[in-house]
Motif scaffolding. Sequence first.
Motif, PDB file in Angstrom:
ATOM      1  N   MET A   1      33.314  41.923  -3.479  1.00 50.49           N
ATOM      2  CA  MET A   1      34.652  41.413  -3.198  1.00 50.49           C
ATOM      3  C   MET A   1      35.455  41.250  -4.483  1.00 50.49           C
ATOM      4  O   MET A   1      34.896  40.948  -5.540  1.00 50.49           O
ATOM      5  CB  MET A   1      34.578  40.040  -2.518  1.00 50.49           C
ATOM      6  CG  MET A   1      34.159  40.054  -1.106  1.00 50.49           C
ATOM      7  SD  MET A   1      34.160  38.361  -0.464  1.00 50.49           S
ATOM      8  CE  MET A   1      34.067  38.670   1.259  1.00 50.49           C
ATOM      9  N   SER A   2      36.754  41.400  -4.334  1.00 59.65           N
ATOM     10  CA  SER A   2      37.640  41.125  -5.463  1.00 59.65           C
ATOM     11  C   SER A   2      37.743  39.607  -5.648  1.00 59.65           C
ATOM     12  O   SER A   2      37.417  38.831  -4.748  1.00 59.65           O
ATOM     13  CB  SER A   2      39.024  41.716  -5.198  1.00 59.65           C
ATOM     14  OG  SER A   2      39.663  40.984  -4.160  1.00 59.65           O
ATOM     15  N   GLU A   3      38.212  39.205  -6.797  1.00 56.15           N
ATOM     16  CA  GLU A   3      38.382  37.773  -7.082  1.00 56.15           C
ATOM     17  C   GLU A   3      39.330  37.137  -6.067  1.00 56.15           C
ATOM     18  O   GLU A   3      39.112  36.021  -5.617  1.00 56.15           O
ATOM     19  CB  GLU A   3      38.905  37.575  -8.509  1.00 56.15           C
ATOM     20  CG  GLU A   3      38.967  36.130  -8.939  1.00 56.15           C
ATOM     21  CD  GLU A   3      37.598  35.463  -9.000  1.00 56.15           C
ATOM     22  OE1 GLU A   3      37.523  34.253  -8.698  1.00 56.15           O
ATOM     23  OE2 GLU A   3      36.613  36.128  -9.320  1.00 56.15           O
ATOM     24  N   GLU A   4      40.371  37.856  -5.694  1.00 58.85           N
ATOM     25  CA  GLU A   4      41.336  37.359  -4.709  1.00 58.85           C
ATOM     26  C   GLU A   4      40.675  37.117  -3.355  1.00 58.85           C
ATOM     27  O   GLU A   4      40.911  36.108  -2.701  1.00 58.85           O
ATOM     28  CB  GLU A   4      42.481  38.358  -4.561  1.00 58.85           C
ATOM     29  CG  GLU A   4      43.545  37.929  -3.580  1.00 58.85           C
ATOM     30  CD  GLU A   4      44.640  38.962  -3.475  1.00 58.85           C
ATOM     31  OE1 GLU A   4      44.814  39.524  -2.365  1.00 58.85           O
ATOM     32  OE2 GLU A   4      45.312  39.216  -4.500  1.00 58.85           O
ATOM     33  N   GLU A   5      39.817  38.057  -2.918  1.00 61.13           N
ATOM     34  CA  GLU A   5      39.114  37.902  -1.643  1.00 61.13           C
ATOM     35  C   GLU A   5      38.170  36.704  -1.676  1.00 61.13           C
ATOM     36  O   GLU A   5      38.073  35.951  -0.702  1.00 61.13           O
ATOM     37  CB  GLU A   5      38.326  39.171  -1.307  1.00 61.13           C
ATOM     38  CG  GLU A   5      39.196  40.359  -0.961  1.00 61.13           C
ATOM     39  CD  GLU A   5      38.405  41.647  -0.834  1.00 61.13           C
ATOM     40  OE1 GLU A   5      38.631  42.367   0.143  1.00 61.13           O
ATOM     41  OE2 GLU A   5      37.556  41.912  -1.708  1.00 61.13           O
ATOM     42  N   VAL A   6      37.484  36.504  -2.791  1.00 61.59           N
ATOM     43  CA  VAL A   6      36.577  35.368  -2.928  1.00 61.59           C
ATOM     44  C   VAL A   6      37.356  34.053  -2.868  1.00 61.59           C
ATOM     45  O   VAL A   6      36.948  33.109  -2.177  1.00 61.59           O
ATOM     46  CB  VAL A   6      35.756  35.458  -4.246  1.00 61.59           C
ATOM     47  CG1 VAL A   6      34.962  34.181  -4.480  1.00 61.59           C
ATOM     48  CG2 VAL A   6      34.818  36.666  -4.192  1.00 61.59           C
ATOM     49  N   GLN A   7      38.498  33.983  -3.546  1.00 60.49           N
ATOM     50  CA  GLN A   7      39.303  32.772  -3.519  1.00 60.49           C
ATOM     51  C   GLN A   7      39.819  32.482  -2.111  1.00 60.49           C
ATOM     52  O   GLN A   7      39.818  31.342  -1.664  1.00 60.49           O
ATOM     53  CB  GLN A   7      40.459  32.882  -4.516  1.00 60.49           C
ATOM     54  CG  GLN A   7      40.005  32.787  -5.937  1.00 60.49           C
ATOM     55  CD  GLN A   7      41.142  32.986  -6.936  1.00 60.49           C
ATOM     56  OE1 GLN A   7      42.286  33.182  -6.540  1.00 60.49           O
ATOM     57  NE2 GLN A   7      40.814  32.939  -8.201  1.00 60.49           N
ATOM     58  N   ARG A   8      40.266  33.539  -1.409  1.00 65.45           N
ATOM     59  CA  ARG A   8      40.729  33.363  -0.033  1.00 65.45           C
ATOM     60  C   ARG A   8      39.599  32.875   0.867  1.00 65.45           C
ATOM     61  O   ARG A   8      39.785  31.982   1.683  1.00 65.45           O
ATOM     62  CB  ARG A   8      41.315  34.676   0.492  1.00 65.45           C
ATOM     63  CG  ARG A   8      41.996  34.498   1.849  1.00 65.45           C
ATOM     64  CD  ARG A   8      42.661  35.764   2.370  1.00 65.45           C
ATOM     65  NE  ARG A   8      41.677  36.794   2.650  1.00 65.45           N
ATOM     66  CZ  ARG A   8      41.636  37.990   2.057  1.00 65.45           C
ATOM     67  NH1 ARG A   8      42.519  38.314   1.139  1.00 65.45           N
ATOM     68  NH2 ARG A   8      40.716  38.868   2.385  1.00 65.45           N
ATOM     69  N   LEU A   9      38.410  33.404   0.677  1.00 64.92           N
ATOM     70  CA  LEU A   9      37.245  32.993   1.445  1.00 64.92           C
ATOM     71  C   LEU A   9      36.912  31.529   1.187  1.00 64.92           C
ATOM     72  O   LEU A   9      36.586  30.779   2.099  1.00 64.92           O
ATOM     73  CB  LEU A   9      36.054  33.891   1.108  1.00 64.92           C
ATOM     74  CG  LEU A   9      34.781  33.701   1.916  1.00 64.92           C
ATOM     75  CD1 LEU A   9      35.035  34.007   3.384  1.00 64.92           C
ATOM     76  CD2 LEU A   9      33.689  34.597   1.374  1.00 64.92           C
ATOM     77  N   ASN A  10      37.009  31.096  -0.067  1.00 68.07           N
ATOM     78  CA  ASN A  10      36.733  29.710  -0.428  1.00 68.07           C
ATOM     79  C   ASN A  10      37.733  28.748   0.209  1.00 68.07           C
ATOM     80  O   ASN A  10      37.385  27.613   0.517  1.00 68.07           O
ATOM     81  CB  ASN A  10      36.717  29.527  -1.940  1.00 68.07           C
ATOM     82  CG  ASN A  10      35.450  30.043  -2.564  1.00 68.07           C
ATOM     83  OD1 ASN A  10      34.399  30.064  -1.946  1.00 68.07           O
ATOM     84  ND2 ASN A  10      35.540  30.481  -3.820  1.00 68.07           N
ATOM     85  N   ARG A  11      38.979  29.184   0.387  1.00 61.11           N
ATOM     86  CA  ARG A  11      39.991  28.328   1.006  1.00 61.11           C
ATOM     87  C   ARG A  11      39.771  28.151   2.488  1.00 61.11           C
ATOM     88  O   ARG A  11      40.156  27.158   3.074  1.00 61.11           O
ATOM     89  CB  ARG A  11      41.393  28.903   0.750  1.00 61.11           C
ATOM     90  CG  ARG A  11      41.869  28.744  -0.661  1.00 61.11           C
ATOM     91  CD  ARG A  11      43.333  29.086  -0.790  1.00 61.11           C
ATOM     92  NE  ARG A  11      43.626  30.472  -0.447  1.00 61.11           N
ATOM     93  CZ  ARG A  11      43.714  31.479  -1.320  1.00 61.11           C
ATOM     94  NH1 ARG A  11      43.516  31.248  -2.602  1.00 61.11           N
ATOM     95  NH2 ARG A  11      43.991  32.708  -0.911  1.00 61.11           N
ATOM     96  N   GLU A  12      39.168  29.132   3.120  1.00 60.38           N
ATOM     97  CA  GLU A  12      38.909  29.080   4.566  1.00 60.38           C
ATOM     98  C   GLU A  12      37.753  28.214   4.816  1.00 60.38           C
ATOM     99  O   GLU A  12      37.317  27.442   5.269  1.00 60.38           O
ATOM    100  CB  GLU A  12      38.630  30.474   5.134  1.00 60.38           C
ATOM    101  CG  GLU A  12      39.821  31.377   5.019  1.00 60.38           C
ATOM    102  CD  GLU A  12      39.497  32.804   5.440  1.00 60.38           C
ATOM    103  OE1 GLU A  12      38.351  33.109   5.790  1.00 60.38           O
ATOM    104  OE2 GLU A  12      40.402  33.638   5.409  1.00 60.38           O
TER     105      GLU A  12
END
Length: 98
Positions: free
Chosen positions: A87-98
């Motif tokens: 995953m890209s860093e952006e995808e990981v951050q979005r996943l962490n917010r969910e």
Amino acid sequence: EAPRNQIEELLARLWENVLGQRLQGQLSVHDNFFALGGDSLLAMQLLSRLRSALEIELPLGSIFRYPTVAELASAVEDALLTEIENMSEEEVQRLNRE
């Protein structure tokens, strides 16, 4: 032996749904899918339900290679970790917010 983590619990529920009446009593994480009455068509159903539940794609050969809940759970964990690593860093951050 009962499921020991969330992935094993999910797989056990999926097995119970797919195998239905073929199960006799309590399902162990070490029971063999095919010894319990599973076949290639039911294996495809199982993997389809797994794909829907976890949004993960495993080849049909996975259930033949890992025919127990415990073994398949380990393969699922490996596949999920690989997916996260890719995953890209952006995808990981979005996943962490969910």
